[in-house]
Motif scaffolding. Structure first.
Motif: not given
Length: 442
Positions: A56-73
């Motif tokens: 989760l720390l790595a996830l926050m560092r990516t700053r891709c939180g919105f991008a990863m929600l770019g699919t219906p899945t």
């Protein structure tokens, strides 16, 4: 995404690269050492919990939180996790850690977000994953079955002195879906192997098919890979090797007795396959079938047609005790879930939970098939093979989870959700036009 990644140049090592390598080591540990590896640590912080926290720390560092929600899945996964949390919080008081432990069947889905975000941040990581997995698949295809045999035949000798921790402690279903995925990886040409490796793979497949779950978890991904990957010609020689070895074993009447009155031999494989299509006379395959069917029927009655339609019974309660199957709960064996991940979701999260779960799985497989067709149409053969392999990996784990308590634990659960994240990330990378991330020509 990193500009250097888009240009095809390597990105300097950063903390997220280190985390991805650490996560890879954890996944290998789960596959090779099984439950013994999962319990390393100090309660409640075991390997899986530490890996998730760092992820989760790595996830926050990516700053891709919105991008990863770019699919219906991705959206459906977020909704499902939220629903499970809502159905878990009321039970934290009375059930404590048990409520959290039960919820991980879905909450481990956070690993999918972590893996997807890491790939979106740097698409070149997908190429690294494939290279590392190629080595893992080559080795596991030769030893996966023997890890299971060691786990059941030398259990006492494999315990760490002064503890109850056993290394390895690999169950048949877990070894089976890894072996099946390794076979698909090679079948699709993502790594070249020779006849000796294929023969060794067949032996390992034989020794893990001691249950209906393991048999299907191994065979379904391979057959799915043959169909989706259009690999009928390549599959035929390997199938002939397996049939020849099976016939030779049958003629020689080779059989090995395993603990628990389980037998490994040619007839056991035939019984395993026949049990899929009907009843088998072998206790290994029929021993728990009746009680499972009764329990699943009970769950359908109090959810689909009963008072728990909307809410389920929540996370924390022991379903065996609540549903009237007390005889399967003892001091030595505390059964909590109904040997079917889908039924567990229905019983604990109600019909809304099952509906979101089903939609999530359908959209994920649909996304991979769509990406596969796009790659095949564009002539990107390696990408097409990757999408087939990912879909088969997920299918194998789900098949095992349909007959066993699998996704509720980190050995299968973390692997499953990482594969889900891999599929999301790979599809998003491909559709963004970053074809060279795995070496295919643009």
């Amino acid at each position: 995404m990193h500009a250097s990644a888009v240009a095809g140049r390597p990105v300097p090592r950063d903390p997220n690269d280190l985390y991805l390598r650490g996560l890879g080591c954890a996944l290998v540990g789960y596959a090779v050492f099984g439950k013994g590896f999962a319990v390393l640590g100090v309660a409640p912080l075991y390997v899986g919990e530490v890996a998730l926290g760092l992820g989760l720390l790595a996830l926050m560092r990516t700053r891709c939180g919105f991008a990863m929600l770019g699919t219906p899945t991705s959206v459906l996964l977020g909704v499902l996790i939220a629903w499970v949390v809502i159905r878990t919080v009321p039970f934290l008081g009375p059930y404590g850690v048990d409520a959290v432990r039960d919820s991980v069947i879905v909450v481990y889905g956070l690993f999918a977000f972590v893996v997807a975000a890491l790939l979106i941040e740097n698409p070149l990581r997908l190429g690294w994953i494939l290279r590392v997995y190629a080595g893992f698949a080559f080795v596991y295809g030769m030893i996966g079955g023997f890890l299971f045999v060691l786990s059941v035949t030398l259990a006492d000798q494999l315990r760490i002195p002064g503890t109850q921790i056993q290394l390895p402690y690999v169950r048949a279903g877990e070894a089976a879906f890894h072996i099946g995925a390794a076979a698909v990886f090679m079948l699709l040409g993502l790594r070249r192997v020779g006849p000796l490796w294929c023969a060794t793979l067949c032996i390992n497949m034989a020794v893990v098919t001691v249950s209906r779950a393991a048999t299907l978890a191994c065979l379904v991904p391979i057959l799915l890979g043959v169909v989706l990957g259009q690999q009928f010609r390549r599959f035929a020689p390997a199938a002939l090797i397996g049939v020849a070895m099976l016939a030779a074993a049958a003629l020689a009447d080779l059989r090995v007795m395993m603990p628990g009155d389980r037998e490994v031999g040619a007839m056991q494989i035939v019984e395993g396959i026949s049990s899929v299509f009907g009843a088998s006379e072998t206790a290994n395959f029929e021993g728990t079938k009746e009680f499972r069917l009764r329990w699943w029927r009970t769950i359908r009655e109090y959810t689909l047609h009963g008072p728990y339609f909307w809410s389920g019974k929540g996370f924390g309660v022991n379903l065996a005790m609540e549903d009237g199957y007390h005889s399967f709960v003892t001091a030595e064996f505390a059964l909590r879930s109904p040997h079917n991940g889908h039924m567990t979701v229905l019983a604990r999260a109600g019909v809304p939970g099952l509906a979101i779960w089903s939609a999530l799985l359908c959209t994920w497989f649909g996304m991979l098939v769509h990406s596969l067709l796009l790659a095949r149409q564009a002539g990107h053969g390696r990408w097409a093979a990757v999408f087939v392999w990912i879909a088969c990996y997920g299918a194998g784990i789900l098949v095992n989870a349909s007959f066993d308590v699998a996704l509720e634990g980190p050995m299968s659960g973390i692997w499953f959700w990482c594969v889900i994240g891999l599929g999301i990330g790979a599809s998003m990378i491909y559709r963004a036009g970053l074809v060279r991330a795995i070496g295919d020509p643009a």
